[in-house]
Design a protein around this motif. Structure first.
Motif, PDB file in Angstrom:
ATOM      1  N   ALA A 100       4.114  35.476  13.354  1.00  0.00           N
ATOM      2  CA  ALA A 100       3.925  36.805  12.676  1.00  0.00           C
ATOM      3  C   ALA A 100       4.541  36.863  11.428  1.00  0.00           C
ATOM      4  N   ASP A 101       5.509  35.990  11.340  1.00  0.00           N
ATOM      5  CA  ASP A 101       6.497  35.899  10.026  1.00  0.00           C
ATOM      6  C   ASP A 101       5.908  34.903   8.765  1.00  0.00           C
ATOM      7  N   MET A 102       4.817  34.131   9.091  1.00  0.00           N
ATOM      8  CA  MET A 102       4.112  33.361   8.300  1.00  0.00           C
ATOM      9  C   MET A 102       3.389  34.120   7.054  1.00  0.00           C
ATOM     10  N   PRO A 103       3.793  33.558   5.779  1.00  0.00           N
ATOM     11  CA  PRO A 103       3.163  34.404   4.829  1.00  0.00           C
ATOM     12  C   PRO A 103       1.414  34.346   5.017  1.00  0.00           C
ATOM     13  N   GLY A 104       0.847  35.342   4.686  1.00  0.00           N
ATOM     14  CA  GLY A 104      -0.575  35.384   4.918  1.00  0.00           C
ATOM     15  C   GLY A 104      -1.197  35.498   6.183  1.00  0.00           C
ATOM     16  N   TRP A 105      -1.145  34.507   7.025  1.00  0.00           N
ATOM     17  CA  TRP A 105      -1.562  34.757   8.319  1.00  0.00           C
ATOM     18  C   TRP A 105      -0.641  35.540   9.190  1.00  0.00           C
ATOM     19  N   GLY A 106       0.692  35.849   9.295  1.00  0.00           N
ATOM     20  CA  GLY A 106       1.291  36.659   9.769  1.00  0.00           C
ATOM     21  C   GLY A 106       0.874  38.125   9.338  1.00  0.00           C
ATOM     22  N   THR A 107       0.772  38.284   7.979  1.00  0.00           N
ATOM     23  CA  THR A 107       0.397  39.745   7.753  1.00  0.00           C
ATOM     24  C   THR A 107      -1.019  40.036   8.436  1.00  0.00           C
ATOM     25  N   ILE A 108      -1.954  39.252   8.573  1.00  0.00           N
ATOM     26  CA  ILE A 108      -3.419  39.540   9.103  1.00  0.00           C
ATOM     27  C   ILE A 108      -3.047  39.693  10.547  1.00  0.00           C
ATOM     28  N   ALA A 109      -2.169  38.906  11.278  1.00  0.00           N
ATOM     29  CA  ALA A 109      -1.880  38.980  12.743  1.00  0.00           C
ATOM     30  C   ALA A 109      -1.257  40.382  12.831  1.00  0.00           C
ATOM     31  N   ARG A 110      -0.402  40.724  12.306  1.00  0.00           N
ATOM     32  CA  ARG A 110       0.314  42.173  12.370  1.00  0.00           C
ATOM     33  C   ARG A 110      -0.636  43.038  12.259  1.00  0.00           C
ATOM     34  N   ARG A 111      -1.499  43.107  11.341  1.00  0.00           N
ATOM     35  CA  ARG A 111      -2.569  44.222  11.118  1.00  0.00           C
ATOM     36  C   ARG A 111      -3.697  44.216  12.226  1.00  0.00           C
ATOM     37  N   TYR A 112      -3.956  43.060  12.595  1.00  0.00           N
ATOM     38  CA  TYR A 112      -4.835  43.098  13.850  1.00  0.00           C
ATOM     39  C   TYR A 112      -4.172  43.845  14.880  1.00  0.00           C
ATOM     40  N   GLY A 113      -2.789  43.903  15.200  1.00  0.00           N
ATOM     41  CA  GLY A 113      -2.276  44.570  16.132  1.00  0.00           C
ATOM     42  C   GLY A 113      -1.540  43.428  17.119  1.00  0.00           C
ATOM     43  N   ALA A 114      -1.317  42.302  16.853  1.00  0.00           N
ATOM     44  CA  ALA A 114      -0.519  41.270  17.259  1.00  0.00           C
ATOM     45  C   ALA A 114       1.125  41.707  17.672  1.00  0.00           C
ATOM     46  N   ILE A 115       1.583  41.390  18.710  1.00  0.00           N
ATOM     47  CA  ILE A 115       3.006  41.957  19.271  1.00  0.00           C
ATOM     48  C   ILE A 115       3.995  40.773  19.117  1.00  0.00           C
ATOM     49  N   PRO A 116       4.916  40.712  17.864  1.00  0.00           N
ATOM     50  CA  PRO A 116       6.038  39.697  17.813  1.00  0.00           C
ATOM     51  C   PRO A 116       6.962  39.823  18.893  1.00  0.00           C
ATOM     52  N   VAL A 117       7.229  38.620  19.252  1.00  0.00           N
ATOM     53  CA  VAL A 117       8.504  38.400  20.166  1.00  0.00           C
ATOM     54  C   VAL A 117       9.296  37.527  19.837  1.00  0.00           C
ATOM     55  N   ASP A 118      10.684  37.970  19.928  1.00  0.00           N
ATOM     56  CA  ASP A 118      11.673  37.097  19.621  1.00  0.00           C
ATOM     57  C   ASP A 118      12.159  36.526  20.806  1.00  0.00           C
ATOM     58  N   ARG A 119      12.268  35.067  20.758  1.00  0.00           N
ATOM     59  CA  ARG A 119      12.573  34.124  21.721  1.00  0.00           C
ATOM     60  C   ARG A 119      14.043  34.290  22.295  1.00  0.00           C
ATOM     61  N   THR A 120      14.972  35.208  21.601  1.00  0.00           N
ATOM     62  CA  THR A 120      16.319  35.177  21.757  1.00  0.00           C
ATOM     63  C   THR A 120      16.441  36.213  22.991  1.00  0.00           C
ATOM     64  N   GLY A 121      15.389  36.919  23.149  1.00  0.00           N
ATOM     65  CA  GLY A 121      15.468  37.966  24.257  1.00  0.00           C
ATOM     66  C   GLY A 121      16.392  38.970  24.158  1.00  0.00           C
ATOM     67  N   SER A 122      16.683  39.427  23.060  1.00  0.00           N
ATOM     68  CA  SER A 122      17.670  40.604  22.588  1.00  0.00           C
ATOM     69  C   SER A 122      17.038  41.596  22.951  1.00  0.00           C
ATOM     70  N   ALA A 123      17.954  42.704  23.455  1.00  0.00           N
ATOM     71  CA  ALA A 123      17.460  44.083  23.568  1.00  0.00           C
ATOM     72  C   ALA A 123      16.880  44.672  22.478  1.00  0.00           C
ATOM     73  N   ALA A 124      17.190  44.458  21.204  1.00  0.00           N
ATOM     74  CA  ALA A 124      16.434  44.928  20.098  1.00  0.00           C
ATOM     75  C   ALA A 124      15.161  44.388  19.905  1.00  0.00           C
TER      76      ALA A 124
END
Length: 233
Positions: A100-124
């Motif tokens: 989701a943080d990739m330039p270009g493609w990540g922007t499109i993915a977020r606007r599509y409504g993708a849900i980014p997940v951080d593999r650290t599994g933190s509460a935030a």
């Protein structure tokens, strides 16, 4: 023959995908609905290429869920990442934050409504994922997650990541587990793909509210059902 098919697929699908991503930027200006239709069009292009150039077809078994459902799927290759967008009704997809943080493609993915997940599994990170998940539910969309966290070769059955249990508990959605055997034909690594049929087996819905151990065990068994069959002959 498999090498030549794979070469032809690469020469057609990947340049076509570059064009699809570039076109997605002006399409996104028309709003999320237009962008989602464009994304489904890209997945249909992939399906056409897989079917006609690679000789790979999909077989659907079981009831395909509709409405707001948490869909937990096995992940062996890129094939199901795209096919499930076509088979399901524009689901919100949980994906690695790095994508989701990739330039270009990540922007499109977020606007599509993708849900980014951080593999650290933190509460935030979980809170951010839940906010995006609730936004998808408000739009009447299902949520697609690959609960083992990454693509694995056939025969590997890693434990589920914590993000699945967090979504399941907090969003109170029924779960549709999907077993997939794409890795036999469309491997995670390597250039050559092989003709054949990829099975998508949708299990009956699991209800919300089950204890964590029970839901994780049930989902893990169901998404790996085709691996079990392969091992048993």
């Amino acid at each position: 023959m498999a090498f030549l098919r794979s070469l032809l697929f690469a020469l057609v699908f990947y340049p076509g995908s570059v064009v699809a991503v570039l076109v997605a930027f002006p399409v996104a200006l028309a709003g999320p609905a237009a962008l989602r239709r464009h994304a489904v069009g890209w997945t249909r292009f992939h399906s056409w290429c897989a079917r006609n150039l690679l000789g790979i077809r999909s077989r659907i078994e079981g009831p395909v869920p509709e409405g707001c459902v948490l869909i937990a799927a096995k992940h062996q290759s890129m094939y199901e990442t795209l096919e499930l967008l076509r088979v399901l009704h524009e689901p919100a997809v949980v994906l690695k934050r790095e994508l989701a943080d990739m330039p270009g493609w990540g922007t499109i993915a977020r606007r599509y409504g993708a849900i980014p997940v951080d593999r650290t599994g933190s509460a935030a990170a979980l809170r951010r994922m839940l906010v995006a998940g609730r936004a998808a539910i408000a739009e009447g969309r299902s949520i697609l997650i690959f609960p083992e966290g990454t693509r694995v070769p056939p025969g590997q059955q890693p434990p589920l990541r914590a993000g699945f249990a967090g979504l399941y508990k907090s969003l109170s959605l029924p779960v549709a587990a999907v077993a997939i055997d794409s890795g036999r034909l469309y491997p995670r690594h390597g250039f050559v793909r092989h003709a054949g049929i990829v099975t998508f087996r949708f299990a009956d819905l699991l209800p919300p509210g089950l204890p964590r151990t029970e839901i994780e065990t049930a989902v893990h068994q169901r998404i790996n059902a085709l691996d079990t069959l392969a091992e048993g002959g």
